[in-house]
Motif scaffolding. Sequence first.
Motif: not given
Length: 161
Positions: A69-82
């Motif tokens: 859509s062109g709007l932002p979003y945040k995608t969250y992930f594990c800092t160790k394995c991704g």
Amino acid sequence: MKNNKKLKGGCICGQVKYHITEKPLFTQACHCKDCKVLTGSSYIVNSSVLENTLFIKGEVSFIELKAGSGLPYKTYFCTKCGTYIYADYDSVVGRLTVRTKTLDDSERFPPQVHIFVKDKDPWLNLTEGVNTYNEMYEQKNEWPEESLKRYREYLNLREKK
């Protein structure tokens, strides 16, 4: 599913664990080009949950991207394995999108629709009986009435705060 039964999930290395206190509102498979690149796969399966029902334990980080859509979003992930755990779309109020396959019992939540099938890999055959859309769909036409009701009720409570 009763509200007192938690759904559990986590990342592949075990650093991030989570639980959801209510069943997902809706599960969909997305075949858009962005999801395919992000996951390195032909599509992604996402389950929408109310933002107040997801509880994370462990260290996550995020990257902000732009949705189709062109709007932002945040995608969250594990800092160790991704492992990508969930996403928070600016265009969606009060909901988070959990990566369904990170649930311990993800097979309980198959896609109820497939979206952006205009970008689907041509060799991929979809399950008959599941609605498909070239792009997005109208929630009111696809979501179960119970899910629409829970979402409306949550938004009403959220507005009163």
